[in-house]
Design a protein around this motif. Sequence first.
Motif, mmCIF file in Angstrom:
data_model
loop_
_atom_site.group_PDB
_atom_site.id
_atom_site.type_symbol
_atom_site.label_atom_id
_atom_site.label_comp_id
_atom_site.label_asym_id
_atom_site.label_seq_id
_atom_site.Cartn_x
_atom_site.Cartn_y
_atom_site.Cartn_z
ATOM 1 N N PRO A 4 0.806 -1.283 0.019
ATOM 2 C CA PRO A 4 -0.032 0.081 -0.070
ATOM 3 C C PRO A 4 0.685 1.234 0.214
ATOM 4 O O PRO A 4 1.913 1.242 0.259
ATOM 5 N N ASN A 5 0.417 2.513 -0.526
ATOM 6 C CA ASN A 5 0.762 3.741 -0.211
ATOM 7 C C ASN A 5 0.197 4.189 0.911
ATOM 8 O O ASN A 5 -0.600 3.744 1.657
ATOM 9 N N VAL A 7 -0.501 8.053 2.933
ATOM 10 C CA VAL A 7 -0.601 9.724 2.697
ATOM 11 C C VAL A 7 -1.025 9.813 4.273
ATOM 12 O O VAL A 7 -1.920 9.486 4.767
ATOM 13 N N TYR A 93 10.225 2.432 -0.973
ATOM 14 C CA TYR A 93 9.216 3.306 -0.946
ATOM 15 C C TYR A 93 9.618 4.580 -1.691
ATOM 16 O O TYR A 93 10.799 4.987 -1.416
ATOM 17 N N PRO A 164 5.497 1.971 -4.594
ATOM 18 C CA PRO A 164 4.707 2.746 -3.457
ATOM 19 C C PRO A 164 5.514 3.838 -3.035
ATOM 20 O O PRO A 164 6.409 4.055 -3.365
ATOM 21 N N LEU A 273 -6.698 11.639 -5.167
ATOM 22 C CA LEU A 273 -6.477 10.104 -5.026
ATOM 23 C C LEU A 273 -7.308 9.380 -5.830
ATOM 24 O O LEU A 273 -7.138 8.283 -6.449
ATOM 25 N N LEU A 278 -5.851 5.823 -7.049
ATOM 26 C CA LEU A 278 -5.059 5.518 -5.824
ATOM 27 C C LEU A 278 -6.010 4.900 -4.551
ATOM 28 O O LEU A 278 -5.415 4.397 -3.849
ATOM 29 N N SER A 279 -7.148 5.351 -4.271
ATOM 30 C CA SER A 279 -7.697 5.228 -3.340
ATOM 31 C C SER A 279 -7.946 3.749 -2.621
ATOM 32 O O SER A 279 -7.665 3.709 -1.332
ATOM 33 N N ASN A 281 -5.751 1.195 -2.637
ATOM 34 C CA ASN A 281 -4.847 0.837 -2.090
ATOM 35 C C ASN A 281 -3.721 1.834 -1.283
ATOM 36 O O ASN A 281 -2.544 1.679 -1.208
ATOM 37 N N THR A 282 -4.401 2.860 -0.958
ATOM 38 C CA THR A 282 -3.677 3.993 -0.300
ATOM 39 C C THR A 282 -4.482 4.125 1.223
ATOM 40 O O THR A 282 -5.649 4.153 1.227
ATOM 41 N N TRP A 318 -8.261 2.818 4.842
ATOM 42 C CA TRP A 318 -7.703 1.832 4.034
ATOM 43 C C TRP A 318 -8.726 0.770 3.293
ATOM 44 O O TRP A 318 -9.083 -0.319 4.165
#
Length: 484
Positions: A4-5, A7, A93, A164, A273, A278-279, A281-282, A318
């Motif tokens: 995952p990323n 933020v 990362y 990531p 996002l 990206l949402s 997996n962030t 998440w």
Amino acid sequence: MPTPNIVFVMSDDHAAHAISAYGSKVNSTPHLDRIARDGVRMDATYCTNSICSPSRASILTGTYSHVNGVASIYTQTDYRVPTIAEVLQDAGYQTALFGKWHLGQRPEAAPRHFDDWRVFPDQGEYVDPVMIGPDGPETVPGYATDIVTDQSIDWLRRRDPDRPFMLLVHHKAPHRPWVPDEKHKHLYPVGSIPEPSTLLDDYSTRSKAVRAVTMSVADDLDETELGEPTPPELEGPENRDERIRWKYQRYLRDYLQCVQSIDDNVGRLLDVLDEEGLSDNTVVVYTSDQGFFLGDHGWYDKRLMFDQSLQMPMMIRWPSVIPAGTTCDDIVTNVDFAATFLEMAGVAAAEVLPTSQGRSFLPLLRGEKVADWPTAMYYRYWEHDDPNHHAPAHYGVRTKDHKLIHYYGAGMGVPGSSDRVFDPEWELYDLRKDPEELLNVADDPSYAETRAALTAQLAELQQHYADLPYEGPSTPAPTWPWTD
């Protein structure tokens, strides 16, 4: 599951009770509420030293102040312990940081292990701020909260899409002096903001040291902070109640208008996002470096171990892991953040961050019950009798039902502390019967057993975290190399 990323959005001095997802009575934060609605709202997240630089150092390193060496705002990081940025960068990362740093302005204290970064010197300015990056300082036109978000979004769109990332979006708002964006200055007009029930607290059962702090809305917020002088007819001790109400409305108006810009910009970030796909997996985290008194007990600022200062808002989204619309009331602290982020990234904190004193709360986020999860947290404020707020040095333990605080009242050589030594004092609060922390029962005979049990628990926590208690004027000063 793909890596995952992360933020990580952090504001400065944003109290949980100024977020509508936490039941705010004074403002509305629909975009922040999206994170809670789509993920989990943490209801018992606490800082271990309620002041900016120490909290940030604890978050990055997973350690208490006596380990990382940043115990006051007059100390600077020296990288004696590794940070999550270093560990995640080594794990492949991409890393970036935009906004507030506040861990020192010396070159050796500058951000490390970030592929890109731009930070404010010290607290930074709200309008046309100077920002420092790898190429030096520059003045950036605009409003600080917008700028930090713009820089973060720009980096998101320039990143390597095949790796990531961890992005730190660190706002200076709503730190004082409060300078709202022009477009929000119509919000929360004077006279419309509900008062906290403890605004007129008389501190009748509190310790002498607490009664002496200079964080009073009535007497210590002045024209510099409020933008206008106090009317002459409100001066004097006989007019204190009217004066505090007058100042409270103006203080909260400006504070909440600054918060509104954070809410707007979190919404912008969440939308990007979504646009970037990206949402899902962030991991999106929102918190503040500590809480803040919003007129509670008649105070502003933080530092003390009362809940409005101690509690950090924390909401985490998440979608593939965290059930939407959930809450968690297990006790976690900012020292636990690093281990949690590393476990999210699939990195074993014990192996790569051996100095960490925290524990990953990822199982709690999944909704799991952890039988041996701690039922108490340890707090220590070091910046004794600082020149502006005169808050006493103290440590304590908080459980779900009680809070025990020992004001040991000595600076022990910590930068920013005075040489004055106060008489030791204790406070004990029964949070079940007295959630507003108005009645100190430390000397109540009916609480003798409770006090003894909490005192023993406090000693156990100090032993667990290897933090030596204060034992009087002969107690040695800390031996780690504090820096100016």
